[in-house]
Design an enzyme around this catalytic site. Structure first.
Site, short mmCIF file in Angstrom:
data_model
loop_
_atom_site.label_atom_id
_atom_site.label_comp_id
_atom_site.label_asym_id
_atom_site.label_seq_id
_atom_site.Cartn_x
_atom_site.Cartn_y
_atom_site.Cartn_z
N GLU A 63 0.88 -1.16 0.00
CA GLU A 63 0.00 0.00 0.00
C GLU A 63 0.92 1.22 0.00
OE1 GLU A 63 -2.25 0.60 3.56
OE2 GLU A 63 -3.63 2.00 2.60
N ARG A 309 4.84 -13.35 9.27
CA ARG A 309 5.51 -12.09 9.03
C ARG A 309 6.83 -12.07 9.80
NH1 ARG A 309 1.50 -8.18 10.17
NH2 ARG A 309 2.98 -6.75 9.24
N LYS A 319 3.98 -0.03 11.91
CA LYS A 319 3.89 1.31 11.33
C LYS A 319 3.68 2.36 12.41
CE LYS A 319 2.77 1.73 7.19
NZ LYS A 319 2.00 1.36 6.01
#
Length: 582
Positions: A63, A309, A319
RNA sequence: UGGGGAGUCGCCAAGCUGGUCUAAGGCAGCGGAUUUUGAUUCCGCCAUUCGAGGGUUCGAAUCCUUCCUCCCCAGCCA
């Protein structure tokens, strides 16, 4: 004549569960008949296209709303690596379905990061394969209308809060919205009006009609479209309704002929939804008019596969936490060498080769895991040990005078640019009476086991002579030595005196001063901000140190991003952003 | 207490159509050899055990079963 080293013979198993799936699919010829004409499209648009030359297709779907980090590096190496290994292609797709968060600035930086890591998104057929979810807005809209027509989606007019209230909980089923049984024609009319901009943000939403009682919350009539009167970084004001991730992602994969859609574990329970959307679109449908309409998507459909992950000790990758570090100025920006971003890593001196080695070394599996930060560092050193020429730098200079060395005399000492690569040549270091040595290589009162310079001890000046310390002058902060003229490196008899210590040095006259930045890990604990604890107390106060070092003359013309090993210290990189050589 | 995942050496991770597993490989660690970087390189060592218990079997990390622990999910974020 020589057999390959036994170590190289049995390479570590690169087997992992994803490769097994791919190999089984390849063996079965599962995707062999897919058609492709270089342009993402529906079953109809690909109907007459030739067979896809790419054996498999994967995609890296960031994204564009932030900078890429170590975790993305893993995903990039995985997706592009698999495509490369199996004769396929890997698309770069910007997942830009939310106009509020995404910006063009990030698109450029992401593109550059992927290239920097050494990957290309061109496929075996020569297609460029750079895509945007926003490229598919028209398809998505048409497909959504079709789902409405087929009774698989409806317009809900509940507020977000009301919807949440009816969704149920983890243990209780949800309840149907009062708008769930709206007739198809009314749904179609409302959806078109949403599209036309007749409503305000949040007034309506298009929902898939699945099952409000499903134990999987993702299947309780998930949203497909929301109204957002916002400008999109690529489509501008053309749209005021935007597809959600769940609706857009699988369809994008299918349009792009993706075979294996890799994502992280948290999407595991989205998979049934991913498949539901694509299956509804791919199946034939006979309308109320009795006319049979063929499926909209090419089959076989892409398969979503989830992997764990990346987590790295002493590093933070969320983030939220990264933003906090930048906004609260604990670092000097997104490209601060201490940041786990790829732009930061690059300034830190981390290399693409190192990242690729890292990705290979940590593997891919479904178990949650924490990789030790030292593994990442080792991968970087492993590559740099091969690739970086050796140089001499005194980071904490202390003056040394060779008292029996004539004033004004100079000699050239030769040093190899790489100890194991004679073909890299040699360079000259000028030796003179006054030198700079590393402060920690001298001790007035040495601890046990110390074998460098201390009064009465002898040590070799690397590539030069053996010197003996005869004292230390406190007032001038100078180490006093004498040298033995018969011990020059590389001359016969140089080995007549054995010494244990071997220290580096630069000539006071010939070296130059420069700012050197020493970076250490940003956090002092393995799991910074663990649980919901504060991040800031876990910061390592010594993560960045500035020193004025004395560098050997050969370092003078160092170009940005040029990398060296400062002997006995480690690896250093000329900063591409800020390197003012003096 | 619903659904979805995962548990193999300090850290990763193969293996999981049962025997060749007294379990690969890497990283770390520990010995030792070479070495003008206390680096590198090299050589050797490093799980009778596979979350725990029970079962099936001549034989199980691999099959069945019970239990334990951890992770994810109730955005019109991705």
């Amino acid at each position: 004549m020589s057999a390959p080293s036994p170590r190289k013979q049995h390479e570590a198993s690169h087997s992992n569960f994803i490769r097994q799936i791919i190999e089984a699919d390849l063996m079965a010829g599962k995707y062999a008949r897919r058609k492709w004409n270089g342009k993402p499209g529906s079953a109809f648009s690909l109907h007459n296209a030739p067979t896809d030359p790419a054996k498999i297709r994967t995609r890296f779907p960031p994204e564009p709303n932030g900078y890429l980090h170590y975790g993305h590096a893993k995903a990039i190496c995985l997706n592009f690596g698999l495509a490369r290994d199996y004769g396929g292609g890997c698309h770069l797709r910007f997942d830009d379905t939310n106009p509020a968060k995404e910006e063009t600035e990030y698109v450029d930086s992401i593109r550059e990061a992927v290239k920097w890591l050494g990957f290309s998104w061109e496929d075996p057929g020569g297609n460029r394969n750079e895509y945007y979810a926003s490229d598919y807005f028209e398809y998505l809209y048409q497909f959504a209308e079709e789902l409405v027509r087929r009774g698989h989606a409806y317009v809900d007019s509940l507020s977000a809060e009301q919807m949440r209230a009816l969704r149920g909980t983890l243990t209780e089923p949800g309840k149907n919205s009062p708008y769930r049984e709206r007739p198809v024609e009314e749904n179609l009319k409302l959806f078109r009006e949403m599209h036309l901009g007749r409503f305000a943000d949040g007034e309506h939403v298009l929902r898939a009609k699945i099952d409000m009682a499903s134990p999987n919350i993702n299947l309780r009539d998930p949203a497909m479209y929301r109204i957002r009167h916002a400008a999109h970084h690529r489509t501008g004001d053309h749209w005021c309704i935007y597809p959600t991730y769940d609706w857009a992602h699988g369809v994008s994969d299918a349009l792009e002929n993706i075979t294996h859609s890799l994502c992280t574990l948290e999407f595991e329970d989205h998979r049934p939804l991913y498949e539901w959307f694509n299956e509804r679109l791919a199946e034939d449908w006979t309308g109320y008019d009795g006319v049979k309409r063929p499926g909209l998507l090419q089959q076989p459909l892409p398969r979503q596969i989830e992997f764990a992950r990346l987590n790295v000790t002493y590093v933070v990758l969320s983030k939220r936490k990264l933003i906090q570090l930048v906004e609260e100025r604990h670092v000097d920006g997104w490209d601060d060498p201490r940041m786990p971003t790829l732009v930061g890593a690059r300034r830190r001196g981390f290399t693409p080769e190192g990242f690729r080695l890292f990705a290979e070394r940590i593997g891919v599996a479904k178990a949650d895991s924490w990789i030790e930060f030292s593994i990442l560092e080792d991968c970087m050193r492993e590559h740099l040990n091969e690739a970086a020429p050796r140089r001499v730098a005194v980071l904490d200079p202390l003056k040394l005078v060779i008292e029996n060395y004539p004033e004004g005399k100079e000699e050239e000492c030769e040093a190899p640019n790489h100890p194991h690569k004679p073909e890299w040549g040699r360079r000259k270091l000028r030796l003179s009476r006054e030198l700079w040595i590393e402060r920690e290589d001298f001790s007035e009162s040495p601890p046990k086991g110390y074998f460098r310079l201390f009064p009465g001890n002898r040590v070799r000046l690397r590539y030069g002579y053996i010197v003996e310390c005869i004292g230390y002058d406190k007032t001038t902060d100078t180490v006093r030595c004498t040298y033995d003229p018969d011990t020059r490196s590389g001359t016969p008899g140089a080995e007549k005196v054995k010494v244990k210590g071997n220290i580096h040095w630069v000539s006071a006259k010939d070296s130059f001063a420069a700012e050197v930045r020493l970076y250490d890990r940003l956090f002092k604990v393995p799991h910074p901000g663990a649980g919901d604890s504060e991040l800031v107390p876990d910061l390592n106060p010594d993560s960045k140190k500035l020193v004025t070092a004395q560098l050997e003359a050969a370092l003078k013309g160092a170009r940005p991003e040029e990398q060296f090993q400062f002997e006995r210290h480690g690896y250093f990189t000329a900063d591409r952003v800020d390197s003012t050589a003096r």
